[in-house]
Scaffold this motif. Structure first.
Motif, PDB file in Angstrom:
ATOM      1  N   LEU A 137       0.906  -1.253  -0.032  1.00 19.24           N
ATOM      2  CA  LEU A 137       0.110  -0.169  -0.047  1.00 19.24           C
ATOM      3  C   LEU A 137       0.733   1.409  -0.003  1.00 19.24           C
ATOM      4  O   LEU A 137       1.801   1.382   0.678  1.00 19.24           O
ATOM      5  N   GLY A 138       0.492   2.391  -0.858  1.00 15.88           N
ATOM      6  CA  GLY A 138       1.222   3.370  -0.755  1.00 15.88           C
ATOM      7  C   GLY A 138       0.448   4.756  -0.989  1.00 15.88           C
ATOM      8  O   GLY A 138      -0.723   4.632  -1.757  1.00 15.88           O
ATOM      9  N   THR A 139       0.705   5.942  -0.365  1.00 14.82           N
ATOM     10  CA  THR A 139      -0.071   7.076  -0.788  1.00 14.82           C
ATOM     11  C   THR A 139       1.201   7.906  -1.617  1.00 14.82           C
ATOM     12  O   THR A 139       2.186   8.144  -1.478  1.00 14.82           O
ATOM     13  N   SER A 140       0.571   8.554  -2.477  1.00 10.66           N
ATOM     14  CA  SER A 140       1.234   9.760  -2.973  1.00 10.66           C
ATOM     15  C   SER A 140       2.401   9.047  -3.819  1.00 10.66           C
ATOM     16  O   SER A 140       2.196   7.926  -4.694  1.00 10.66           O
ATOM     17  N   LEU A 141       3.857   9.690  -3.513  1.00  8.81           N
ATOM     18  CA  LEU A 141       5.006   8.963  -3.898  1.00  8.81           C
ATOM     19  C   LEU A 141       4.943   7.490  -3.622  1.00  8.81           C
ATOM     20  O   LEU A 141       5.396   6.705  -4.294  1.00  8.81           O
ATOM     21  N   GLY A 142       4.579   7.209  -2.315  1.00  5.57           N
ATOM     22  CA  GLY A 142       4.688   5.781  -1.926  1.00  5.57           C
ATOM     23  C   GLY A 142       3.868   4.629  -2.838  1.00  5.57           C
ATOM     24  O   GLY A 142       4.239   3.677  -3.355  1.00  5.57           O
ATOM     25  N   GLY A 143       2.610   5.478  -3.331  1.00  6.80           N
ATOM     26  CA  GLY A 143       1.869   4.715  -4.481  1.00  6.80           C
ATOM     27  C   GLY A 143       2.437   4.428  -5.742  1.00  6.80           C
ATOM     28  O   GLY A 143       2.527   3.225  -6.352  1.00  6.80           O
ATOM     29  N   GLY A 161      -2.612  -1.768  -3.159  1.00  4.15           N
ATOM     30  CA  GLY A 161      -3.318  -0.428  -2.798  1.00  4.15           C
ATOM     31  C   GLY A 161      -2.653   0.809  -3.016  1.00  4.15           C
ATOM     32  O   GLY A 161      -1.804   1.209  -2.333  1.00  4.15           O
ATOM     33  N   ILE A 162      -3.396   1.665  -4.035  1.00  4.30           N
ATOM     34  CA  ILE A 162      -2.972   2.849  -4.352  1.00  4.30           C
ATOM     35  C   ILE A 162      -3.819   4.088  -3.934  1.00  4.30           C
ATOM     36  O   ILE A 162      -4.869   4.102  -3.941  1.00  4.30           O
ATOM     37  N   ILE A 163      -3.184   4.881  -3.014  1.00  5.26           N
ATOM     38  CA  ILE A 163      -3.958   5.889  -2.340  1.00  5.26           C
ATOM     39  C   ILE A 163      -3.452   7.315  -2.767  1.00  5.26           C
ATOM     40  O   ILE A 163      -2.389   7.818  -2.590  1.00  5.26           O
ATOM     41  N   SER A 164      -4.300   8.022  -3.539  1.00  3.75           N
ATOM     42  CA  SER A 164      -4.008   9.378  -3.874  1.00  3.75           C
ATOM     43  C   SER A 164      -2.548   9.517  -4.603  1.00  3.75           C
ATOM     44  O   SER A 164      -1.945  10.540  -4.270  1.00  3.75           O
ATOM     45  N   SER A 165      -2.417   8.793  -5.598  1.00  2.79           N
ATOM     46  CA  SER A 165      -1.236   8.827  -6.481  1.00  2.79           C
ATOM     47  C   SER A 165      -1.514   9.560  -7.874  1.00  2.79           C
ATOM     48  O   SER A 165      -2.487   9.157  -8.409  1.00  2.79           O
ATOM     49  N   PHE A 206      -6.288  21.390  -1.218  1.00  2.00           N
ATOM     50  CA  PHE A 206      -6.481  20.009  -0.796  1.00  2.00           C
ATOM     51  C   PHE A 206      -7.818  19.865  -0.212  1.00  2.00           C
ATOM     52  O   PHE A 206      -8.364  18.650  -0.065  1.00  2.00           O
ATOM     53  N   GLY A 207      -8.286  20.813   0.774  1.00  2.00           N
ATOM     54  CA  GLY A 207      -9.668  20.586   1.421  1.00  2.00           C
ATOM     55  C   GLY A 207      -9.301  19.926   2.393  1.00  2.00           C
ATOM     56  O   GLY A 207     -10.527  19.317   3.232  1.00  2.00           O
ATOM     57  N   ILE A 208      -8.316  19.647   3.279  1.00  2.00           N
ATOM     58  CA  ILE A 208      -7.880  19.075   4.304  1.00  2.00           C
ATOM     59  C   ILE A 208      -8.570  19.476   5.650  1.00  2.00           C
ATOM     60  O   ILE A 208      -8.324  20.973   5.662  1.00  2.00           O
ATOM     61  N   VAL A 209      -8.990  18.826   6.609  1.00  2.00           N
ATOM     62  CA  VAL A 209      -9.510  19.404   7.827  1.00  2.00           C
ATOM     63  C   VAL A 209      -8.266  19.192   8.874  1.00  2.00           C
ATOM     64  O   VAL A 209      -7.303  18.451   8.560  1.00  2.00           O
ATOM     65  N   ASN A 210      -8.744  19.553  10.071  1.00  2.00           N
ATOM     66  CA  ASN A 210      -7.418  19.665  11.114  1.00  2.00           C
ATOM     67  C   ASN A 210      -5.961  20.216  10.722  1.00  2.00           C
ATOM     68  O   ASN A 210      -5.115  19.718  10.660  1.00  2.00           O
ATOM     69  N   ILE A 211      -6.163  21.151   9.962  1.00  2.00           N
ATOM     70  CA  ILE A 211      -4.841  21.745   9.144  1.00  2.00           C
ATOM     71  C   ILE A 211      -3.705  22.052  10.072  1.00  2.00           C
ATOM     72  O   ILE A 211      -2.812  21.827   9.589  1.00  2.00           O
ATOM     73  N   GLU A 212      -3.894  22.770  10.967  1.00  2.00           N
ATOM     74  CA  GLU A 212      -3.057  23.119  11.966  1.00  2.00           C
ATOM     75  C   GLU A 212      -2.061  22.067  12.169  1.00  2.00           C
ATOM     76  O   GLU A 212      -0.760  22.120  12.092  1.00  2.00           O
ATOM     77  N   THR A 213      -2.869  20.821  12.900  1.00  2.00           N
ATOM     78  CA  THR A 213      -1.734  19.843  13.278  1.00  2.00           C
ATOM     79  C   THR A 213      -1.276  19.198  12.099  1.00  2.00           C
ATOM     80  O   THR A 213       0.051  18.798  11.963  1.00  2.00           O
ATOM     81  N   ILE A 214      -1.858  18.798  10.969  1.00  2.00           N
ATOM     82  CA  ILE A 214      -1.468  18.236   9.767  1.00  2.00           C
ATOM     83  C   ILE A 214      -0.511  18.941   9.194  1.00  2.00           C
ATOM     84  O   ILE A 214       0.910  18.823   8.719  1.00  2.00           O
ATOM     85  N   SER A 215      -0.534  20.356   9.211  1.00  2.00           N
ATOM     86  CA  SER A 215       0.542  21.379   8.493  1.00  2.00           C
ATOM     87  C   SER A 215       1.722  21.299   9.318  1.00  2.00           C
ATOM     88  O   SER A 215       3.016  21.305   8.714  1.00  2.00           O
ATOM     89  N   ALA A 216       1.877  21.335  10.768  1.00  2.00           N
ATOM     90  CA  ALA A 216       3.199  21.448  11.566  1.00  2.00           C
ATOM     91  C   ALA A 216       3.744  20.025  11.223  1.00  2.00           C
ATOM     92  O   ALA A 216       4.878  20.124  11.087  1.00  2.00           O
ATOM     93  N   GLY A 257      -9.897  10.448  -2.672  1.00  2.00           N
ATOM     94  CA  GLY A 257     -11.034  11.416  -1.988  1.00  2.00           C
ATOM     95  C   GLY A 257     -11.561  12.468  -2.864  1.00  2.00           C
ATOM     96  O   GLY A 257     -10.820  12.805  -3.890  1.00  2.00           O
ATOM     97  N   ALA A 258     -12.810  12.733  -2.602  1.00  2.00           N
ATOM     98  CA  ALA A 258     -13.413  13.750  -3.670  1.00  2.00           C
ATOM     99  C   ALA A 258     -12.905  15.086  -3.291  1.00  2.00           C
ATOM    100  O   ALA A 258     -12.916  15.512  -2.092  1.00  2.00           O
TER     101      ALA A 258
END
Length: 258
Positions: A137-143, A161-165, A206-216, A257-258
């Protein structure tokens, strides 16, 4: 469909308009690498460097281990919340890709770190671990790396499994210079180190939520990857991902993701 190239161009324009945070402000966001739930971790010496890995779960003779690969500029800690769920009844192994996380290579990074090189490095690691077949399984570059492994070493991958690549055809060196190197000049300093992103980018682009934690954490993992981000991105651009996807034999899940 918006591709990684389109997103890169958008990020470059935002950076040029001053949306990127200053270095001084971003220093507050840098944190230690998250420890996660791993029960074992270590290093495998490969040609030119050492590959960092972490494990969770117990090996199951009836089910191949799941190998998980992170995004561009990420680290294996990206999988720390999902790995325990995948590890129910099997072992999960996460790798830091070359130059990312705690995987370290000698000397300066190449202009292009090809997906084929990274794929072969990981297959060598699986050989050393005694793993003949895995679920991958890989996301983006990992995919994109996972697709390359499945294409060139098809018997080693049970399920994929390819996730958001970004699934694109190969780009020429001239196109890479135009679509990656040019727009990204405002995203990296003179030494090729990624400048920290403002958290608002994650919501705006990207429409991501919890942006402060994820951005850090994203700024921390990008800083850790340093000068390996751009070579790895070029490795995706120069590869015919779609053709590699068609070569694979494993049952494949594409998740976006949509």
């Amino acid at each position: 469909m918006i591709s990684r190239r389109d997103v890169t161009t958008g990020l470059g324009l935002l950076a040029a308009s001053g949306v990127l945070a200053s270095r001084a402000d971003a220093q507050k966001a840098y944190a230690n690498v998250p420890k996660g739930p791993w029960t074992e971790s270590g290093f495998l010496q490969r040609a030119g460097g050492k590959l960092h890995y972490a494990k969770i779960g117990v090996p199951n003779s009836n089910m191949p281990p799941a190998v998980v690969l992170h995004k561009l500029g990420g680290w294996l800690a990206d999988w720390r919340h999902v790995a325990p769920l995948l590890a129910q009844g099997r072992q999960v192994i996460a790798f830091d890709l070359p130059g990312h996380g705690d995987s370290r290579w000698e000397g300066p990074p190449p202009y292009i770190q090809t997906l084929g090189e990274t794929a072969a490095t990981l297959v060598g690691a699986l050989d050393e671990m005694g793993l003949s077949q895995v679920d991958l399984l890989g996301t983006s570059l990992g995919g994109c790396v996972a697709i390359s492994i499945a294409a060139f070493f098809p018997k080693r991958v049970h399920k994929l499994g390819i996730i958001s690549s970004a699934l694109l055809g190969a780009r020429s060196l001239a196109t890479i210079a135009e679509r990656i190197d040019g727009p990204q000049k405002t995203m990296f300093d003179a030494d090729g180190i990624a400048l920290p992103n403002d958290a608002k980018l994650l919501s705006t682009i990207f429409g991501i939520v919890n942006i402060e934690t994820i951005s850090a954490e994203g700024n921390s993992s990008r800083k850790q990857a340093g000068r390996w981000i751009q070579p790895s991105e070029r490795g995706v651009a120069i590869t015919d991902i779609l053709a590699n996807l068609e070569r694979g034999e494993a049952q494949t899940l594409l998740l976006y993701g949509a």
